[in-house]
Design an enzyme around this catalytic site. Structure first.
Site, short mmCIF file in Angstrom:
data_model
loop_
_atom_site.label_atom_id
_atom_site.label_comp_id
_atom_site.label_asym_id
_atom_site.label_seq_id
_atom_site.Cartn_x
_atom_site.Cartn_y
_atom_site.Cartn_z
CB ALA A 36 9.37 2.77 -7.97
CG HIS A 41 7.61 8.38 -3.37
ND1 HIS A 41 8.50 7.77 -4.23
CD2 HIS A 41 6.51 8.68 -4.13
CE1 HIS A 41 7.97 7.69 -5.44
NE2 HIS A 41 6.78 8.23 -5.41
CG ASP A 155 4.27 14.23 -11.20
OD1 ASP A 155 4.21 13.79 -12.35
OD2 ASP A 155 5.06 13.79 -10.35
CD GLN A 158 -0.08 13.43 -10.19
OE1 GLN A 158 -0.20 12.54 -11.03
NE2 GLN A 158 0.75 13.33 -9.16
CB VAL A 181 13.24 15.41 -2.70
CG1 VAL A 181 14.56 14.94 -2.12
CG2 VAL A 181 12.24 15.72 -1.57
CG MET A 189 15.28 12.48 -5.77
SD MET A 189 15.38 11.68 -4.17
CE MET A 189 17.05 12.15 -3.74
CB SER A 191 9.57 6.00 -9.80
OG SER A 191 9.04 6.41 -8.57
O1 PAF Z 1 2.11 10.81 -8.94
C1 PAF Z 1 1.85 9.59 -8.93
O2 PAF Z 1 2.64 8.76 -8.45
C2 PAF Z 1 0.53 9.11 -9.52
O3 PAF Z 1 0.16 9.88 -10.63
C3 PAF Z 1 -0.61 9.04 -8.48
C4 PAF Z 1 -0.93 10.41 -7.92
C5 PAF Z 1 -0.20 8.11 -7.34
C6 PAF Z 1 -1.87 8.48 -9.12
O4 PAF Z 1 -1.68 7.20 -9.63
#
Ligand code: PAF
Length: 283
Positions: A36, A41, A155, A158, A181, A189, A191
């Site tokens: 997505a 990305h 994230d 993360q 972004v 942005m 998904s």
């Molecule tokens: O940020 C994401 O899209 C997901 O958490 C990742 C890092 C691809 C792991 O599935």
């Protein structure tokens, strides 16, 4: 028309593709995604191309990072459009394993995350999340053996968790964070933005507006407590259910009492209808 990137769906085909990518001493960057794809990305891909000679993008909607009540089933899957965008960006390889390849029968190992994964932010509301992310990202690193891997700062927790994991497990990959972004109106942005109704989409940029205003007030010397309380109220008044709006140390994610304890990052998570949005900003 740009040539479609090679696609690997099994471990043997990934190994073959990696061998030919690695020939002549190429450096390899990995951009892990769940598909997505949006411009956020693509910013990761562009950064990857600047830093490495070959770029792999993984597309795998990872079931282990979703709780049973979350949106694994309805998570947007846009394979054709994703591959077209990756072709345009001249990505070298797309790694698109199936669930059975990532989690074959008998799979019984999980990476246990602590430190930034237990900061009391996302982990408080999604307790399953970082175990699932760390396990899948650990596997993606083991499978692709990249020199660098790129993650979005949206994230933010993360990014810290994955950075810690790569260092702690000596995975030999440099984790690079790439700035958020945003849409023209400031919405980060994501998904998941496709879930927003037009009414919800109109109020969604409130999160960024509140954070920008809070960062400005903090830099002007107002108290953290007042600024955070005002921001939380504005977010609630706009129609969100707030999970958290907090100021944390930008590196350790430890709570801070003033921007003098910084560098400080403001982080927010809030639900509008059934959609949960997260965002963050540096002060
Ligand atoms: O940020 C994401 O899209 C997901 O958490 C990742 C890092 C691809 C792991 O599935």
């Amino acid at each position: 028309m740009p040539r479609a990137p090679a696609v690997a769906r099994t471990l043997p085909s990934l190994r073959r593709a990696l061998e030919s990518l690695r020939a002549r001493g190429a450096t390899v960057a990995l951009v892990p995604t769940m598909g997505a794809l949006h411009d956020g990305h693509l910013a990761l891909v562009h950064q990857a191309k600047r830093r490495a000679s070959k770029v792999i993008v993984s597309i795998f909607v990872n079931p282990t990072q979703f709780a049973p009540h979350e949106d694994f089933g309805s998570y947007p899957r846009t394979w054709k459009a994703d591959v077209a965008r990756l072709a345009e960006a001249r990505v070298d390889l797309v790694w698109n394993p199936g669930v059975g390849t990532m989690y074959p029968p008998g799979f019984a190992t999980r990476i246990l995350t602590e430190g930034p994964a237990a900061a009391g932010l996302e982990d408080r509301f999604r307790p399953h999340f970082f175990g699932g992310v760390a396990t899948v990202v650990g596997k993606l690193f083991a499978q692709c053996r990249p020199d660098i891997a790129l993650f979005g700062q949206k994230d933010y927790q993360q990014l810290k968790v994955v950075t810690r994991m790569a260092a702690d497990l000596d995975l030999g990959v440099k984790v690079v964070g790439v700035p958020i972004v945003r849409e023209r109106d400031g919405l980060a942005m994501s998904s998941r933005n496709v879930y927003l109704s037009s009414g919800q989409r109109a109020v969604a940029p409130t999160l960024h507006r509140v954070m920008k205003d809070a960062a400005r007030r903090l830099r002007n010397g107002e108290s953290l407590e007042t600024v955070i309380a005002d921001g939380a109220r504005t977010i609630g008044d706009a129609g969100f259910v707030l999970d958290y709006f907090e100021a944390r140390h930008a590196e350790t994610l430890a709570p801070v009492r003033s921007i003098k304890d910084g560098p400080v990052r403001l982080l927010v998570a809030a639900r509008i209808g059934t959609t949960r949005l997260i965002d963050n900003i540096g002060v």
